[in-house]
Design an enzyme around this catalytic site. Structure first.
Site, short mmCIF file in Angstrom:
data_model
loop_
_atom_site.label_atom_id
_atom_site.label_comp_id
_atom_site.label_asym_id
_atom_site.label_seq_id
_atom_site.Cartn_x
_atom_site.Cartn_y
_atom_site.Cartn_z
N CYS A 1 42.81 42.28 40.45
CA CYS A 1 42.97 43.71 40.17
C CYS A 1 44.42 44.13 40.38
CB CYS A 1 42.03 44.50 41.09
SG CYS A 1 42.29 46.26 41.11
N CYS B 1 45.02 47.22 42.45
CA CYS B 1 44.79 46.92 43.87
C CYS B 1 46.07 46.39 44.51
CB CYS B 1 43.69 45.88 44.04
SG CYS B 1 42.06 46.38 43.45
#
Length: 172
Positions: A28, A31
């Site tokens: 991600c 993230c």
């Protein structure tokens, strides 16, 4: 953070101070952008909250238990419960605002005393405490509403309405 230590660190730990849990995954990209900012904010807040990270790929049961459906998702725990969350890699000012709504401030004790004074009709004491908070911590987001309550309690309805309108326009 693993399922083995989640109970102790997050659930039990949140009874002592707030715990911010970052649910993330290595794949991600948002993230990976959010993580360093959260770490920086944790450092800057000098222990006002604990930052915990849960790799949802390694701990899918934890992600499922807390209803994580998109990444990143950040949840704030207090007193053993998730009390708020945000999803996505928010800009730093929005993350700071999120934290400010939940983290204890040094002036919160004064705010509580001022509220108690208002409740018992001690307007002079409440005003003095509010003035002290304004001087020491003017950015305390709990202050504007308390000021409106003081004005209303003192019968200064026109000023209270103006302050309430200003509060509504700023979204506090």
């Amino acid at each position: 953070m693993t399922a083995a230590n989640f109970q102790a660190v997050v659930i039990e730990g949140s009874h002592e101070r707030p715990v911010l849990v970052d649910f993330w995954a290595d794949w991600c990209a948002p993230c990976r952008m959010l993580m360093p900012m959260l770490a920086k904010l944790a450092d800057q807040n000098d222990g006002r909250f604990v930052l915990a990270k849960v790799d949802t790929e390694a701990e899918p049961a934890l992600a499922a238990q807390f209803g994580i459906r998109s990444l990143p998702t950040v949840q704030l725990f207090r007193n053993g419960q998730a009390v708020d969350q945000f999803m996505g890699a928010l800009p730093e000012p929005q993350v700071r605002e999120f934290l400010d709504r939940h983290l204890p401030r040094a002036s919160d004790g004064l705010i509580q005393h001022a509220r108690a004074a208002l409740t018992t009709g001690e307007l002079t004491t409440a005003r003095a405490l509010i003035d002290q908070v304004r001087a020491e911590d003017p950015d305390n987001t709990r202050l504007p509403l308390l000021e409106v309550q003081l004005l209303a309690s003192a019968g200064e309805i026109a000023q209270a309405l103006v302050a309430l309108d200003r509060l509504a326009r700023t979204g506090q």
